[in-house]
Motif scaffolding. Structure first.
Motif, mmCIF file in Angstrom:
data_model
loop_
_atom_site.group_PDB
_atom_site.id
_atom_site.type_symbol
_atom_site.label_atom_id
_atom_site.label_comp_id
_atom_site.label_asym_id
_atom_site.label_seq_id
_atom_site.Cartn_x
_atom_site.Cartn_y
_atom_site.Cartn_z
ATOM 1 N N VAL A 217 41.243 36.048 32.647
ATOM 2 C CA VAL A 217 40.847 37.353 33.169
ATOM 3 C C VAL A 217 39.536 37.259 33.933
ATOM 4 O O VAL A 217 38.604 36.580 33.509
ATOM 5 C CB VAL A 217 40.711 38.364 32.027
ATOM 6 C CG1 VAL A 217 40.014 39.629 32.502
ATOM 7 C CG2 VAL A 217 42.077 38.702 31.474
ATOM 8 N N ALA B 249 49.714 42.194 43.049
ATOM 9 C CA ALA B 249 48.897 43.404 42.964
ATOM 10 C C ALA B 249 49.751 44.589 42.531
ATOM 11 O O ALA B 249 49.285 45.458 41.797
ATOM 12 C CB ALA B 249 48.237 43.685 44.311
ATOM 13 N N VAL C 232 41.960 37.881 38.715
ATOM 14 C CA VAL C 232 42.935 38.187 37.668
ATOM 15 C C VAL C 232 42.513 39.481 36.994
ATOM 16 O O VAL C 232 41.354 39.626 36.598
ATOM 17 C CB VAL C 232 43.009 37.053 36.631
ATOM 18 C CG1 VAL C 232 43.995 37.415 35.530
ATOM 19 C CG2 VAL C 232 43.416 35.761 37.304
ATOM 20 N N ASN C 233 43.437 40.400 36.896
ATOM 21 C CA ASN C 233 43.120 41.712 36.371
ATOM 22 C C ASN C 233 43.174 41.742 34.851
ATOM 23 O O ASN C 233 44.005 41.075 34.243
ATOM 24 C CB ASN C 233 44.122 42.725 36.915
ATOM 25 C CG ASN C 233 43.464 43.956 37.458
ATOM 26 O OD1 ASN C 233 42.259 44.142 37.276
ATOM 27 N ND2 ASN C 233 44.227 44.783 38.116
ATOM 28 N N HIS C 234 42.283 42.518 34.275
ATOM 29 C CA HIS C 234 42.440 42.830 32.868
ATOM 30 C C HIS C 234 43.350 44.038 32.783
ATOM 31 O O HIS C 234 43.003 45.120 33.265
ATOM 32 C CB HIS C 234 41.091 43.136 32.221
ATOM 33 C CG HIS C 234 41.205 43.627 30.817
ATOM 34 N ND1 HIS C 234 41.202 42.770 29.741
ATOM 35 C CD2 HIS C 234 41.373 44.866 30.314
ATOM 36 C CE1 HIS C 234 41.332 43.468 28.635
ATOM 37 N NE2 HIS C 234 41.441 44.753 28.952
ATOM 38 N N ILE C 235 44.522 43.875 32.209
ATOM 39 C CA ILE C 235 45.465 44.981 32.135
ATOM 40 C C ILE C 235 45.209 45.771 30.863
ATOM 41 O O ILE C 235 45.432 45.276 29.764
ATOM 42 C CB ILE C 235 46.918 44.475 32.138
ATOM 43 C CG1 ILE C 235 47.137 43.543 33.325
ATOM 44 C CG2 ILE C 235 47.880 45.638 32.193
ATOM 45 C CD1 ILE C 235 48.526 42.992 33.378
#
Lengths: 246, 246
Positions: free
Chosen positions: B30, B59, B76-79
């Motif tokens: 992340v 995305a 990298v996204n923190h979901i």
DNA sequence: TGAATGCAAATGTCAGACAATTTAAGCTCA
DNA sequence: TGAGCTTAAATTGTCTGACATTTGCATTCA
């Protein structure tokens, strides 16, 4: 009042949202063909690559499919529950791994949902689904089975239980909860002793389902939940001991 | 054995899968920055537009976010569960509308899952969540409320109930089931008489939750399910009469 | 008639360029 | 020295134009 985050969205994001809304609202129906990329780029007054980026976004959500050739193009996808499973599972798995969800919380959610299916499944499970459960129980009894394979069989068993409720919406929602647990379950080392205990509980659950006894199914599921949490607690305690040998 | 449909995937799909796998496996963590688009196009030996299409796919799944500027790039996204709600709801809604799921099946799934939360919510609901429910009940009692707004308030009430279980995994899974029902519920015309009945049941549910009485919550939820299905059945019967006046 | 061929339309891919945005370094001036 | 301004560099966003590939359909010829 301003919105909290009215980010100036990219063109491709705007166009994707535009088309997505059209699909959700029903303005575009299943299997309908979208205008060609060239047409869309004219309509939205943007270049083709931008349109393509928008279409790829929608394709990633399985909202459209594309086809090459003379009669090709982008078509509104029919999303089946089957198609939606993998995405649901991927997202659920990432959510668990990225949000520090404890084993207990995930386990509680999973078994709470499964118990909710117990009554329906006891009343409706088909002979086929029962046979699947028995098959998985037999597979689990093979000593040569690796821990990963044991977990996979466990998931298959529980999915058969859930599918027994005969409600595709329930099956879909639970697929995420059940499958997303697998990476967490894989951390557990299953001894011959613990395998035997789990198999015994699985058998009792299958028996209760066969007899159509919902409350017994719920009871055994609760026992299985407790036992699973105990196994996990042991693993974590042992790890802590190894890491931090005071 | 061949796979059923080993479609020769597009380059952008392949690259997206490659990066996605890296994220899921933990190779990319992340907030880590991906190589720039130019670097990626070199690494994968494709052009920049192709790389971009791949990134847009990711995305769209909230797996990455992009940022312009000198230190920008794709991260990298923190979901969070919060972020995942809209997608879960969109997919669930489309699944219901595209798969001829009957009102009864969707309704059964929703209330089965809600009942599963009853015990936990009775034990854990916060004062805040209880207050939210009371507020929504009051809102529902305003005669000027449109049918759509009544439905929206209904959803808010039930989400507060589910959130009361204090288990984010449960809340996430149920968001889909509860919210996806809204378009179906919107087809129902709520008379003053039916609104009163629903509000009464909501009040009983809130009372039972306040008292920590789980079985009462379940009982009233079941009554609410039955009443909702009856309302829906009336709507469909009336439609049939209008459409097909034999 | 029927099979081969060529054409047209659409998506897939590439290359290069410019615009917009953001950060950080450097420079100026008090 | 230090604050403020300017400039440069890096990166994503967008555009243009071109070519490749795939596919259906009409046309042509045996």
């Amino acid at each position: 009042m301003k919105k909290s985050a009215p980010k100036p969205a990219d063109l491709s994001a705007k166009i994707a949202k535009n088309i997505r809304d059209a699909i959700i609202s029903g303005a575009l129906i299943v299997d309908e063909r979208l205008p060609s990329e060239a047409d869309l780029s004219e309509q939205f007054n943007v270049s083709r690559p931008t349109v393509r980026e928008a279409l790829k976004r929608l394709a990633a959500q399985s909202l459209i499919r594309t086809q090459r050739g003379a009669t090709g193009g982008a078509f509104v996808n029919h999303i089946s529950f089957q198609d939606a499973y993998p995405q649901q599972i991927t997202t659920s798995t990432l959510l668990l791994s990225m949000n520090d969800v404890s084993f207990d919380v995930a386990c509680e959610a999973r078994y709470t949902l499964e118990r909710a299916c117990a009554a329906l499944s006891a009343a409706r499970r088909t002979a086929d689904q029962l046979a699947t459960m028995r098959t998985e129980i037999f597979r689990q009894s093979q000593p040569a089975l690796s821990d990963e394979a044991f977990c996979a069989s466990d998931v298959a068993f529980h999915r058969a239980l859930v599918d027994g409720a005969g409600n595709p919406v329930l099956s879909y929602q639970l697929a995420g909860a059940v499958e997303a647990m697998q990476p967490l379950m894989n951390m557990i080392t299953f001894t011959a002793r613990s395998r035997a205990a789990i198999i015994e509980l699985h058998s009792q659950i299958a028996d209760a389902l066969e007899a159509g006894n919902a409350s017994d199914v719920e009871r055994h599921l609760t026992e299985l939940e407790r036992y699973t949490q105990k196994l996990a607690a042991d693993v974590f305690a042992r790890r802590k001991t190894v890491k931090d040998p005071s």
